[in-house]
Design an enzyme around this catalytic site. Sequence first.
Site, PDB file in Angstrom:
ATOM      1  N   ASN A   1       9.756   0.478   2.485  1.00 14.31           N
ATOM      2  CA  ASN A   1      10.078  -0.571   3.461  1.00 14.31           C
ATOM      3  C   ASN A   1      11.131  -1.513   2.897  1.00 14.31           C
ATOM      4  OD1 ASN A   1       8.017   0.624   4.885  1.00 14.31           O
ATOM      5  ND2 ASN A   1       6.483  -0.907   4.318  1.00 14.31           N
ATOM      6  N   VAL A   2      11.907  -2.033   3.802  1.00 17.74           N
ATOM      7  CA  VAL A   2      12.998  -2.937   3.399  1.00 17.74           C
ATOM      8  C   VAL A   2      12.712  -4.369   3.859  1.00 17.74           C
ATOM      9  CG1 VAL A   2      14.706  -1.070   3.430  1.00 17.74           C
ATOM     10  CG2 VAL A   2      14.289  -2.378   5.526  1.00 17.74           C
ATOM     11  N   ASP A   3      11.435  -4.602   4.274  1.00 20.09           N
ATOM     12  CA  ASP A   3      11.113  -5.842   4.991  1.00 20.09           C
ATOM     13  C   ASP A   3      10.639  -7.002   4.118  1.00 20.09           C
ATOM     14  OD1 ASP A   3       8.011  -4.340   6.293  1.00 20.09           O
ATOM     15  OD2 ASP A   3       8.473  -5.178   4.309  1.00 20.09           O
TER      16      ASP A   3
ATOM     17  N   HIS B   1      14.204   1.954  -0.764  1.00 16.93           N
ATOM     18  CA  HIS B   1      15.280   2.004   0.238  1.00 16.93           C
ATOM     19  C   HIS B   1      15.998   0.665   0.370  1.00 16.93           C
ATOM     20  CE1 HIS B   1      13.099   5.636   2.246  1.00 16.93           C
ATOM     21  NE2 HIS B   1      13.870   6.009   1.251  1.00 16.93           N
TER      22      HIS B   1
ATOM     23  N   THR C   1       2.708   5.979   5.517  1.00 18.70           N
ATOM     24  CA  THR C   1       3.965   6.713   5.582  1.00 18.70           C
ATOM     25  C   THR C   1       3.725   8.099   6.158  1.00 18.70           C
ATOM     26  OG1 THR C   1       5.853   7.592   4.323  1.00 18.70           O
ATOM     27  CG2 THR C   1       3.734   7.471   3.152  1.00 18.70           C
TER      28      THR C   1
ATOM     29  N   ASN D   1      -3.913   6.380   6.508  1.00 16.14           N
ATOM     30  CA  ASN D   1      -3.059   6.536   7.686  1.00 16.14           C
ATOM     31  C   ASN D   1      -3.967   6.852   8.870  1.00 16.14           C
ATOM     32  OD1 ASN D   1      -1.159   7.431   9.625  1.00 16.14           O
ATOM     33  ND2 ASN D   1       0.247   8.056   7.994  1.00 16.14           N
TER      34      ASN D   1
HETATM   35  P1  OAD Z   1       7.328   6.422   9.818  1.00 15.71           P
HETATM   36  O1  OAD Z   1       7.547   5.668  11.082  1.00 15.71           O
HETATM   37  O2  OAD Z   1       7.950   7.782   9.639  1.00 15.71           O
HETATM   38  O3  OAD Z   1       5.749   6.611   9.600  1.00 15.71           O
HETATM   39  C1  OAD Z   1       4.892   5.505   9.723  1.00 15.71           C
HETATM   40  C2  OAD Z   1       3.488   6.012   9.418  1.00 15.71           C
HETATM   41  O4  OAD Z   1       2.614   4.904   9.443  1.00 15.71           O
HETATM   42  C3  OAD Z   1       2.987   7.036  10.438  1.00 15.71           C
HETATM   43  O5  OAD Z   1       2.473   8.160   9.742  1.00 15.71           O
HETATM   44  C4  OAD Z   1       1.859   6.279  11.155  1.00 15.71           C
HETATM   45  O6  OAD Z   1       0.796   7.137  11.506  1.00 15.71           O
HETATM   46  C5  OAD Z   1       1.434   5.303  10.087  1.00 15.71           C
HETATM   47  N1  OAD Z   1       0.805   4.081  10.605  1.00 15.71           N
HETATM   48  C6  OAD Z   1       1.001   3.470  11.789  1.00 15.71           C
HETATM   49  N2  OAD Z   1       0.237   2.352  11.862  1.00 15.71           N
HETATM   50  C7  OAD Z   1      -0.424   2.260  10.671  1.00 15.71           C
HETATM   51  C8  OAD Z   1      -1.355   1.346  10.130  1.00 15.71           C
HETATM   52  N3  OAD Z   1      -1.769   0.278  10.828  1.00 15.71           N
HETATM   53  N4  OAD Z   1      -1.849   1.570   8.879  1.00 15.71           N
HETATM   54  C9  OAD Z   1      -1.447   2.659   8.168  1.00 15.71           C
HETATM   55  N5  OAD Z   1      -0.546   3.570   8.630  1.00 15.71           N
HETATM   56  C10 OAD Z   1      -0.064   3.366   9.868  1.00 15.71           C
HETATM   57  O7  OAD Z   1       7.779   5.457   8.626  1.00 15.71           O
HETATM   58  P2  OAD Z   1       7.980   5.841   7.102  1.00 15.71           P
HETATM   59  O8  OAD Z   1       7.062   6.959   6.680  1.00 15.71           O
HETATM   60  O9  OAD Z   1       7.933   4.615   6.324  1.00 15.71           O
HETATM   61  O10 OAD Z   1      14.141   5.506   5.543  1.00 15.71           O
HETATM   62  O11 OAD Z   1       9.498   6.402   7.107  1.00 15.71           O
HETATM   63  C11 OAD Z   1      10.057   6.748   5.850  1.00 15.71           C
HETATM   64  C12 OAD Z   1      11.522   6.470   5.916  1.00 15.71           C
HETATM   65  O12 OAD Z   1      12.100   7.127   7.049  1.00 15.71           O
HETATM   66  C13 OAD Z   1      11.868   5.009   6.116  1.00 15.71           C
HETATM   67  O13 OAD Z   1      11.825   4.295   4.921  1.00 15.71           O
HETATM   68  C14 OAD Z   1      13.288   5.120   6.630  1.00 15.71           C
HETATM   69  C15 OAD Z   1      13.133   6.278   7.598  1.00 15.71           C
HETATM   70  O14 OAD Z   1      14.300   7.051   7.646  1.00 15.71           O
HETATM   71  C16 OAD Z   1      15.402   4.962   5.527  1.00 15.71           C
HETATM   72  O15 OAD Z   1      15.755   4.184   6.375  1.00 15.71           O
HETATM   73  C17 OAD Z   1      16.245   5.420   4.387  1.00 15.71           C
END
Ligand code: OAD
Length: 246
Positions: free
Chosen positions: A106-108, A123, A190, A215
Amino acid sequence: MAVNCDIPDALIVALRDARHICILTGAGVSAESGVPTFREAQDGLWAKHDPHDLATPDAFLADPVLVWRWYRWRRDLVAEAEPNPGHHAIARLAELVPRLTLVTQNVDNMHQRAGSRDVIEFHGNIFEDRCFADGSLQVGDPTTAVPMCSECGSHLRPGVVWFGESIPEQALHESCAAASDCDVFLSIGTSSLVYPAAGLADLARQNGATVAEVNPNPTMHAGSFDYALAGNSGVVLPELVNCLAV
Ligand code: OAD
């Protein structure tokens, strides 16, 4: 405090005995703060925008005004959000174990706002401005549509890793070292779709670590992990920490 501990006892024992815990977080850990994830259809960031139109060097060069407008919108969104109990639980966990390495995709900046220190930002960080030419950290003028580098006159860009770009070398090195060394690896919020971040859990497993994910939607890796805790991180993580703290 009565603890409703749905966390498997064996995982609690592994965490309690761990010399070193490595945590990887993704957008899901900030979902309960109201920050959109990337790939969730109904409200994911990508649902509204094609990431390849916004989060690549070519997209930036093609339309820096649009890209800055999108990132400033995201900055404002994140700045208004608050860290949630999941972020705070991770910060508290670091006080309960001998060593904890936190790697975030996360970048937040939410982990830092919740008190986590030495966060490895895989990231980058959306609040940083960097020179497009040499990547140096700069301070951009927030009132201009596309801020310029005061040192070389190049555009400034948000300090995040874009598609097709490599992970900051130090972040990659430190993350791989921590994943290889840890006794327990927690993959939280993730989708585990984007490498090399998604490969850290495998690295941990290959080195004998206990691996768990948190997750609400089990990922495709869940079957190969020791534990897949199907729940929201804002609920599961405080429970996990409370079980450890007793
Ligand atoms: P995603 O949007 O791909 O995945 C988010 C995950 O969080 C999903 O598997 C959801 O099921 C889960 N989720 C949702 N609500 C949740 C909660 N309350 N508690 C726990 N999990 C929950 O986001 P990322 O996996 O972070 O990269 O994506 C990885 C990267 O893809 C990001 O960093 C970004 C994107 O391209 C760049 O921008 C370089």
